[in-house]
Design a protein around this motif. Structure first.
Motif, PDB file in Angstrom:
ATOM      1  N   LEU A  11       0.829  -1.204   0.000  1.00  0.00           N
ATOM      2  CA  LEU A  11       0.000   0.000   0.000  1.00  0.00           C
ATOM      3  C   LEU A  11       0.867   1.259   0.000  1.00  0.00           C
ATOM      4  O   LEU A  11       0.545   2.246  -0.674  1.00  0.00           O
ATOM      5  N   SER A  12       1.967   1.228   0.720  1.00  0.00           N
ATOM      6  CA  SER A  12       2.883   2.370   0.735  1.00  0.00           C
ATOM      7  C   SER A  12       3.494   2.583  -0.645  1.00  0.00           C
ATOM      8  O   SER A  12       3.620   3.718  -1.114  1.00  0.00           O
ATOM      9  N   TYR A  13       3.853   1.501  -1.308  1.00  0.00           N
ATOM     10  CA  TYR A  13       4.383   1.588  -2.672  1.00  0.00           C
ATOM     11  C   TYR A  13       3.363   2.254  -3.595  1.00  0.00           C
ATOM     12  O   TYR A  13       3.697   3.136  -4.379  1.00  0.00           O
ATOM     13  N   LEU A  14       2.110   1.841  -3.494  1.00  0.00           N
ATOM     14  CA  LEU A  14       1.061   2.443  -4.322  1.00  0.00           C
ATOM     15  C   LEU A  14       0.910   3.934  -4.022  1.00  0.00           C
ATOM     16  O   LEU A  14       0.681   4.732  -4.931  1.00  0.00           O
ATOM     17  N   THR A  15       1.043   4.308  -2.753  1.00  0.00           N
ATOM     18  CA  THR A  15       0.946   5.713  -2.365  1.00  0.00           C
ATOM     19  C   THR A  15       2.108   6.510  -2.944  1.00  0.00           C
ATOM     20  O   THR A  15       1.915   7.587  -3.506  1.00  0.00           O
ATOM     21  N   ILE A  16       3.302   5.983  -2.826  1.00  0.00           N
ATOM     22  CA  ILE A  16       4.487   6.666  -3.351  1.00  0.00           C
ATOM     23  C   ILE A  16       4.383   6.837  -4.861  1.00  0.00           C
ATOM     24  O   ILE A  16       4.689   7.888  -5.413  1.00  0.00           O
ATOM     25  N   LYS A  17       3.926   5.803  -5.532  1.00  0.00           N
ATOM     26  CA  LYS A  17       3.806   5.832  -6.991  1.00  0.00           C
ATOM     27  C   LYS A  17       2.505   6.483  -7.441  1.00  0.00           C
ATOM     28  O   LYS A  17       2.194   6.493  -8.622  1.00  0.00           O
ATOM     29  N   GLU A  18       1.719   7.013  -6.493  1.00  0.00           N
ATOM     30  CA  GLU A  18       0.441   7.663  -6.764  1.00  0.00           C
ATOM     31  C   GLU A  18      -0.509   6.748  -7.512  1.00  0.00           C
ATOM     32  O   GLU A  18      -1.044   7.085  -8.560  1.00  0.00           O
ATOM     33  N   HIS A  19      -0.726   5.550  -6.970  1.00  0.00           N
ATOM     34  CA  HIS A  19      -1.658   4.555  -7.495  1.00  0.00           C
ATOM     35  C   HIS A  19      -1.421   4.264  -8.977  1.00  0.00           C
ATOM     36  O   HIS A  19      -2.260   4.566  -9.822  1.00  0.00           O
ATOM     37  N   ASN A  46       9.774 -13.993 -15.630  1.00  0.00           N
ATOM     38  CA  ASN A  46      11.105 -13.654 -16.125  1.00  0.00           C
ATOM     39  C   ASN A  46      11.786 -12.578 -15.299  1.00  0.00           C
ATOM     40  O   ASN A  46      13.008 -12.553 -15.195  1.00  0.00           O
ATOM     41  N   ASN A  47      10.995 -11.667 -14.745  1.00  0.00           N
ATOM     42  CA  ASN A  47      11.522 -10.563 -13.940  1.00  0.00           C
ATOM     43  C   ASN A  47      10.817 -10.541 -12.598  1.00  0.00           C
ATOM     44  O   ASN A  47       9.588 -10.564 -12.543  1.00  0.00           O
ATOM     45  N   ILE A  48      11.611 -10.469 -11.535  1.00  0.00           N
ATOM     46  CA  ILE A  48      11.061 -10.424 -10.186  1.00  0.00           C
ATOM     47  C   ILE A  48      11.647  -9.196  -9.495  1.00  0.00           C
ATOM     48  O   ILE A  48      12.864  -9.098  -9.327  1.00  0.00           O
ATOM     49  N   HIS A  49      10.786  -8.252  -9.127  1.00  0.00           N
ATOM     50  CA  HIS A  49      11.206  -7.022  -8.459  1.00  0.00           C
ATOM     51  C   HIS A  49      10.910  -7.163  -6.975  1.00  0.00           C
ATOM     52  O   HIS A  49       9.743  -7.289  -6.587  1.00  0.00           O
ATOM     53  N   LEU A  50      11.953  -7.137  -6.152  1.00  0.00           N
ATOM     54  CA  LEU A  50      11.795  -7.359  -4.716  1.00  0.00           C
ATOM     55  C   LEU A  50      11.764  -6.064  -3.930  1.00  0.00           C
ATOM     56  O   LEU A  50      12.610  -5.181  -4.126  1.00  0.00           O
ATOM     57  N   PHE A  51      10.801  -5.956  -3.022  1.00  0.00           N
ATOM     58  CA  PHE A  51      10.682  -4.846  -2.088  1.00  0.00           C
ATOM     59  C   PHE A  51      10.593  -5.452  -0.688  1.00  0.00           C
ATOM     60  O   PHE A  51       9.589  -5.306   0.003  1.00  0.00           O
ATOM     61  N   LEU A  52      11.633  -6.156  -0.304  1.00  0.00           N
ATOM     62  CA  LEU A  52      11.654  -6.864   0.982  1.00  0.00           C
ATOM     63  C   LEU A  52      12.266  -5.980   2.060  1.00  0.00           C
ATOM     64  O   LEU A  52      12.938  -4.986   1.769  1.00  0.00           O
ATOM     65  N   ASP A  53      12.042  -6.365   3.313  1.00  0.00           N
ATOM     66  CA  ASP A  53      12.615  -5.625   4.433  1.00  0.00           C
ATOM     67  C   ASP A  53      14.134  -5.633   4.343  1.00  0.00           C
ATOM     68  O   ASP A  53      14.743  -6.606   3.895  1.00  0.00           O
ATOM     69  N   TYR A  84      15.917   2.892   5.931  1.00  0.00           N
ATOM     70  CA  TYR A  84      14.639   2.541   6.544  1.00  0.00           C
ATOM     71  C   TYR A  84      14.469   1.024   6.486  1.00  0.00           C
ATOM     72  O   TYR A  84      15.026   0.370   5.611  1.00  0.00           O
ATOM     73  N   LYS A  85      13.668   0.481   7.399  1.00  0.00           N
ATOM     74  CA  LYS A  85      13.470  -0.967   7.454  1.00  0.00           C
ATOM     75  C   LYS A  85      12.735  -1.484   6.222  1.00  0.00           C
ATOM     76  O   LYS A  85      13.062  -2.536   5.685  1.00  0.00           O
ATOM     77  N   ASP A  86      11.724  -0.730   5.775  1.00  0.00           N
ATOM     78  CA  ASP A  86      10.910  -1.191   4.655  1.00  0.00           C
ATOM     79  C   ASP A  86      10.251  -0.006   3.967  1.00  0.00           C
ATOM     80  O   ASP A  86      10.447   1.146   4.369  1.00  0.00           O
ATOM     81  N   VAL A  87       9.473  -0.276   2.946  1.00  0.00           N
ATOM     82  CA  VAL A  87       8.808   0.775   2.170  1.00  0.00           C
ATOM     83  C   VAL A  87       7.868   1.583   3.054  1.00  0.00           C
ATOM     84  O   VAL A  87       7.800   2.810   2.956  1.00  0.00           O
ATOM     85  N   ASN A  88       7.144   0.924   3.947  1.00  0.00           N
ATOM     86  CA  ASN A  88       6.198   1.608   4.810  1.00  0.00           C
ATOM     87  C   ASN A  88       6.909   2.581   5.752  1.00  0.00           C
ATOM     88  O   ASN A  88       6.455   3.715   5.928  1.00  0.00           O
ATOM     89  N   ASP A  89       8.012   2.179   6.365  1.00  0.00           N
ATOM     90  CA  ASP A  89       8.766   3.081   7.243  1.00  0.00           C
ATOM     91  C   ASP A  89       9.279   4.289   6.465  1.00  0.00           C
ATOM     92  O   ASP A  89       9.272   5.411   6.956  1.00  0.00           O
ATOM     93  N   TYR A  90       9.730   4.046   5.237  1.00  0.00           N
ATOM     94  CA  TYR A  90      10.208   5.135   4.379  1.00  0.00           C
ATOM     95  C   TYR A  90       9.086   6.145   4.118  1.00  0.00           C
ATOM     96  O   TYR A  90       9.270   7.351   4.265  1.00  0.00           O
ATOM     97  N   LEU A  91       7.898   5.656   3.754  1.00  0.00           N
ATOM     98  CA  LEU A  91       6.776   6.548   3.464  1.00  0.00           C
ATOM     99  C   LEU A  91       6.361   7.331   4.706  1.00  0.00           C
ATOM    100  O   LEU A  91       6.120   8.537   4.634  1.00  0.00           O
TER     101      LEU A  91
END
Length: 126
Positions: A11-19, A46-53, A84-91
């Protein structure tokens, strides 16, 4: 394929990227303990984009994905939220700093002053 460790990170990723409107598959693990369940699905991409802690568990999960998905290009995006620990902490930190700036008047805010001999700006709209 986007992979997030937690739903709040997604959800934080979607917020940062403006949905964003995207046509990628998304996996939300809710815990790296669920990675084994996601591996068969990940292996089909074929492509895996990771947004892990950014912790030991996140690094271990990334290494496991790289090992178990050798045909896939695995891209670690944790550098985007470095410090930051993760995307949510960053946001959350980004929003807090924005709120603090909003409370403090900018030293560069323009002031409106009439030119000498001219009336000031209209106030009240009539």
């Amino acid at each position: 394929m986007l992979v997030f460790e937690g739903f709040m990170d997604f959800l934080s990723y979607l917020t940062i990227k403006e949905h964003p409107a995207f046509s990628l598959n998304v996996v939300v693990l809710n815990s790296v303990a669920n990675l084994d369940k996601a591996i068969p699905f990940l292996q089909c991409n074929n492509n895996i984009h990771l947004f892990l802690d950014r912790d030991e568990a996140g690094r271990t999960a990334m290494a496991e994905i790289v090992s178990l998905c050798p045909q896939s290009e695995v891209i670690d995006h944790s550098g985007l939220y470095l410090g930051y620990k993760d995307v949510n902490d960053y946001l959350r930190a980004k929003k807090r700093s924005g709120e603090e700036r909003a409370k403090t008047p900018s030293p560069h805010a323009p002031s409106v002053r009439p030119a000498p001999g001219k009336p000031g700006p209209k106030v009240g709209g009539r």
